[in-house]
Scaffold this active site. Structure first.
Site, PDB file in Angstrom:
ATOM      1  N   VAL A   1       0.844  -1.192   0.000  1.00 16.43           N
ATOM      2  CA  VAL A   1       0.000   0.000   0.000  1.00 16.43           C
ATOM      3  C   VAL A   1       0.875   1.236   0.000  1.00 16.43           C
ATOM      4  O   VAL A   1       1.895   1.284   0.693  1.00 16.43           O
ATOM      5  CB  VAL A   1      -0.915  -0.017   1.249  1.00 16.43           C
ATOM      6  CG1 VAL A   1      -1.698   1.274   1.365  1.00 16.43           C
ATOM      7  CG2 VAL A   1      -1.846  -1.215   1.207  1.00 16.43           C
ATOM      8  N   GLY A   2       0.463   2.251  -0.787  1.00 14.04           N
ATOM      9  CA  GLY A   2       1.207   3.512  -0.812  1.00 14.04           C
ATOM     10  C   GLY A   2       2.605   3.304  -1.359  1.00 14.04           C
ATOM     11  O   GLY A   2       2.814   2.597  -2.339  1.00 14.04           O
TER      12      GLY A   2
ATOM     13  N   ASP B   1       5.242  -9.942   4.927  1.00 20.86           N
ATOM     14  CA  ASP B   1       5.507  -8.518   4.729  1.00 20.86           C
ATOM     15  C   ASP B   1       6.075  -8.358   3.319  1.00 20.86           C
ATOM     16  O   ASP B   1       6.710  -9.280   2.803  1.00 20.86           O
ATOM     17  CB  ASP B   1       6.601  -8.037   5.705  1.00 20.86           C
ATOM     18  CG  ASP B   1       6.038  -7.493   7.000  1.00 20.86           C
ATOM     19  OD1 ASP B   1       4.860  -7.736   7.301  1.00 20.86           O
ATOM     20  OD2 ASP B   1       6.814  -6.815   7.724  1.00 20.86           O
ATOM     21  N   VAL B   2       5.919  -7.183   2.751  1.00 21.99           N
ATOM     22  CA  VAL B   2       6.426  -6.981   1.388  1.00 21.99           C
ATOM     23  C   VAL B   2       7.862  -6.447   1.371  1.00 21.99           C
ATOM     24  O   VAL B   2       8.568  -6.581   0.369  1.00 21.99           O
ATOM     25  CB  VAL B   2       5.488  -6.037   0.595  1.00 21.99           C
ATOM     26  CG1 VAL B   2       5.630  -4.579   1.060  1.00 21.99           C
ATOM     27  CG2 VAL B   2       5.744  -6.150  -0.897  1.00 21.99           C
TER      28      VAL B   2
ATOM     29  N   HIS C   1      11.987 -14.438  15.380  1.00 24.61           N
ATOM     30  CA  HIS C   1      12.410 -13.082  15.020  1.00 24.61           C
ATOM     31  C   HIS C   1      13.941 -12.992  15.060  1.00 24.61           C
ATOM     32  O   HIS C   1      14.557 -13.334  16.072  1.00 24.61           O
ATOM     33  CB  HIS C   1      11.790 -12.099  16.004  1.00 24.61           C
ATOM     34  CG  HIS C   1      11.830 -10.676  15.537  1.00 24.61           C
ATOM     35  ND1 HIS C   1      13.006  -9.994  15.331  1.00 24.61           N
ATOM     36  CD2 HIS C   1      10.834  -9.816  15.223  1.00 24.61           C
ATOM     37  CE1 HIS C   1      12.729  -8.765  14.921  1.00 24.61           C
ATOM     38  NE2 HIS C   1      11.421  -8.631  14.840  1.00 24.61           N
TER      39      HIS C   1
ATOM     40  N   GLU D   1       1.702  -7.857  15.508  1.00 26.92           N
ATOM     41  CA  GLU D   1       2.716  -8.811  15.975  1.00 26.92           C
ATOM     42  C   GLU D   1       2.481  -9.232  17.433  1.00 26.92           C
ATOM     43  O   GLU D   1       2.726 -10.381  17.803  1.00 26.92           O
ATOM     44  CB  GLU D   1       4.115  -8.208  15.820  1.00 26.92           C
ATOM     45  CG  GLU D   1       5.228  -9.204  16.091  1.00 26.92           C
ATOM     46  CD  GLU D   1       6.560  -8.693  15.569  1.00 26.92           C
ATOM     47  OE1 GLU D   1       6.949  -9.101  14.463  1.00 26.92           O
ATOM     48  OE2 GLU D   1       7.187  -7.862  16.265  1.00 26.92           O
TER      49      GLU D   1
ATOM     50  N   LYS E   1      15.299  -0.484   4.744  1.00 27.38           N
ATOM     51  CA  LYS E   1      14.202   0.435   5.044  1.00 27.38           C
ATOM     52  C   LYS E   1      14.632   1.841   4.716  1.00 27.38           C
ATOM     53  O   LYS E   1      15.702   2.281   5.089  1.00 27.38           O
ATOM     54  CB  LYS E   1      13.844   0.360   6.524  1.00 27.38           C
ATOM     55  CG  LYS E   1      12.837  -0.709   6.859  1.00 27.38           C
ATOM     56  CD  LYS E   1      11.436  -0.191   6.664  1.00 27.38           C
ATOM     57  CE  LYS E   1      10.410  -1.266   6.657  1.00 27.38           C
ATOM     58  NZ  LYS E   1       9.880  -1.849   7.766  1.00 27.38           N
TER      59      LYS E   1
ATOM     60  N   ARG F   1       7.799   5.773   5.546  1.00 27.91           N
ATOM     61  CA  ARG F   1       6.928   5.982   6.707  1.00 27.91           C
ATOM     62  C   ARG F   1       6.082   7.251   6.575  1.00 27.91           C
ATOM     63  O   ARG F   1       5.287   7.554   7.441  1.00 27.91           O
ATOM     64  CB  ARG F   1       7.722   6.001   8.017  1.00 27.91           C
ATOM     65  CG  ARG F   1       8.313   4.640   8.314  1.00 27.91           C
ATOM     66  CD  ARG F   1       7.877   4.044   9.642  1.00 27.91           C
ATOM     67  NE  ARG F   1       8.011   2.592   9.557  1.00 27.91           N
ATOM     68  CZ  ARG F   1       7.778   1.748  10.551  1.00 27.91           C
ATOM     69  NH1 ARG F   1       7.404   2.169  11.721  1.00 27.91           N
ATOM     70  NH2 ARG F   1       7.895   0.462  10.385  1.00 27.91           N
TER      71      ARG F   1
HETATM   72  C1  5GW Z   1       4.311   0.640   7.530  1.00 32.21           C
HETATM   73  C2  5GW Z   1       4.912   1.466   8.478  1.00 32.21           C
HETATM   74  C3  5GW Z   1       4.993   2.831   8.276  1.00 32.21           C
HETATM   75  C4  5GW Z   1       4.497   3.362   7.135  1.00 32.21           C
HETATM   76  C5  5GW Z   1       3.897   2.557   6.212  1.00 32.21           C
HETATM   77  C6  5GW Z   1       3.778   1.194   6.413  1.00 32.21           C
HETATM   78  C7  5GW Z   1       3.185   0.342   5.390  1.00 32.21           C
HETATM   79  C8  5GW Z   1       3.063  -1.034   5.570  1.00 32.21           C
HETATM   80  C9  5GW Z   1       2.760   0.891   4.158  1.00 32.21           C
HETATM   81  O1  5GW Z   1       2.783   2.112   3.878  1.00 32.21           O
HETATM   82  N1  5GW Z   1       2.270   0.074   3.190  1.00 32.21           N
HETATM   83  C10 5GW Z   1       2.189  -1.265   3.386  1.00 32.21           C
HETATM   84  O2  5GW Z   1       1.778  -1.977   2.462  1.00 32.21           O
HETATM   85  N2  5GW Z   1       2.542  -1.816   4.586  1.00 32.21           N
HETATM   86  C11 5GW Z   1       2.395  -3.272   4.755  1.00 32.21           C
HETATM   87  O3  5GW Z   1       2.472  -3.614   6.113  1.00 32.21           O
HETATM   88  C12 5GW Z   1       3.541  -3.984   4.048  1.00 32.21           C
HETATM   89  O4  5GW Z   1       3.132  -5.272   3.617  1.00 32.21           O
HETATM   90  C13 5GW Z   1       4.549  -4.101   5.157  1.00 32.21           C
HETATM   91  O5  5GW Z   1       5.521  -5.074   4.899  1.00 32.21           O
HETATM   92  C14 5GW Z   1       3.626  -4.431   6.328  1.00 32.21           C
HETATM   93  C15 5GW Z   1       4.210  -4.161   7.728  1.00 32.21           C
HETATM   94  O6  5GW Z   1       4.801  -2.889   7.769  1.00 32.21           O
HETATM   95  P1  5GW Z   1       6.375  -2.775   7.924  1.00 32.21           P
HETATM   96  O7  5GW Z   1       7.006  -3.767   7.015  1.00 32.21           O
HETATM   97  O8  5GW Z   1       6.802  -1.362   7.724  1.00 32.21           O
HETATM   98  O9  5GW Z   1       6.582  -3.174   9.429  1.00 32.21           O
HETATM   99  P2  5GW Z   1       7.955  -3.640  10.104  1.00 32.21           P
HETATM  100  O10 5GW Z   1       7.522  -4.289  11.381  1.00 32.21           O
HETATM  101  O11 5GW Z   1       8.658  -4.606   9.181  1.00 32.21           O
HETATM  102  O12 5GW Z   1       8.773  -2.403  10.311  1.00 32.21           O
HETATM  103 MN    MN Z   2       8.347  -5.460   7.353  1.00 34.71          MN
END
Ligand code: 5GW
Ligand code: MN
Length: 306
Positions: free
Chosen positions: A75-76, A164-165, A186, A255, A297, A303
């Site tokens: 997304v986004g 996760d993507v 993890h 989580e 990242k 973000r």
């Molecule tokens: C997540 C965090 C901050 C801002 C945006 C997102 C976000 C997550 C996004 O803008 N779009 C999106 O598709 N996601 C989905 O949620 C993705 O599949 C992403 O892998 C999942 C979890 O968010 P992550 O990967 O940022 O979380 P962490 O725990 O790996 O940092």
């Molecule tokens: Mn992730």
């Protein structure tokens, strides 16, 4: 990474015979790796390089003619930044040789079509709204997956893995990972004592854990049979909705709920951090192979919600 036997010439363990009624998990050699824990207290195997023979696994699941679903949300900015790399690498390394359906959730279908991801595998795409808060994007997945299983997956696949993507496959992530319910250690916590584990500590949240659990599991990868993933995603999404009504939020969002669920319902198989490694951790003697890696990242970019 040098000095280790490559997967395709690994014939460990020897002497196993694949016969009807003898599950391929019985071929695991849990004693070949003395440097890591290969079995949980409730006797679920923890999959590390060297303890399984991929040939046995593929042979057994080939006979069963299974189909494996994969869910991913982009997304986004995550759609532009990560989806293509994730799916192209999955074509090569995720369940190689097996029938896989990708279930892709995006907020911009035309953009997905432009990507021309006409790889070897079937992609089913779904449009979802872009939640304003990133915590909601992440938590919403539980509900979306449970609906997806009910409406699609249960009619066309046996197993499903949810990812996760922001990662890419680098090595075999194959049928050795299949089981009724599968959790992932993890990468940042598997070597740490329990007092590090960041479970939810607010008694008002459905994700609250009064005592320390078994492991700290990563929500970036989980899976299992569609039935068991349906139970998991339904239960987590109910917990998330209950929290919303009470105006509380678990410390690590979906989580935390996932960790609570796996504490109450023990996974039947656990994946080592080979299955989702972060290279920022640096070199570790016990990690012989990278199967899935965290993407870099770009928090400043990704973000931002708009
Ligand atoms: C997540 C965090 C901050 C801002 C945006 C997102 C976000 C997550 C996004 O803008 N779009 C999106 O598709 N996601 C989905 O949620 C993705 O599949 C992403 O892998 C999942 C979890 O968010 P992550 O990967 O940022 O979380 P962490 O725990 O790996 O940092
Ligand atoms: Mn992730």
């Amino acid at each position: 990474m040098e000095g280790f036997l490559p997967m395709d010439v690994c014939h460990l363990p020897k002497g196993f015979q694949l016969k009807p009624g003898n599950h391929v998990d019985n071929s695991l050699d849990l004693w070949t790796r003395t440097d890591v824990q290969t079995c949980t207290q409730w006797k679920a195997p923890i999959i590390w390089d060297g303890i399984f023979n991929p040939i046995y696994y593929d042979e057994m699941y080939k006979k069963q003619n299974i189909v494996i679903g994969l869910t991913v949300f982009a997304v986004g900015k995550y759609l532009d930044l990560f989806l293509e790399g994730f799916l192209v690498s999955a074509d090569e390394h995720f369940m190689p040789g097996f029938s896989v359906i990708y279930y892709v959730f995006v907020d911009d279908l035309p953009k997905l079509e432009e990507m021309k991801l006409g790889g070897r595998r079937k992609i089913k795409s779904f449009e979802i709204e872009k939640h304003k808060r990133w915590q909601d994007i992440s938590m919403f997945r539980m509900k979306a997956i449970s609906k997806l299983i009910e409406n699609h997956i249960k009619h066309e696949a046996n197993y499903v893995f949810c990812f996760d993507v922001d990662q890419r496959f680098e090595g075999r992530f194959g049928t050795e990972a299949l089981s009724e319910s599968v959790a992932l250690l993890h990468a940042w916590y598997y070597r740490r004592p329990k007092y590090w584990y960041t479970y939810d500590s607010n008694p008002h949240s459905a994700a609250y854990m009064s005592t320390k659990g078994d492991f700290y599991y990563h929500a970036a990868v989980f899976g299992g049979t569609w039935q068991s993933v349906k139970n998991l995603t339904e239960s987590c999404s109910q917990g998330i909705m209950q929290d919303k009504q009470k105006n509380v939020e678990a410390v690590w969002h979906d989580e935390s709920h996932l960790n609570k669920y796996f504490w109450l319902h023990k996974p039947t198989k656990v994946l080592s951090p080979e299955y989702c490694w972060d290279q920022k951790i640096g070199w570790r003697r016990d990690i012989h192979v990278f199967r899935l890696l965290w993407a870099k990242k770009q928090y400043s970019l990704s973000r931002q919600i708009d």
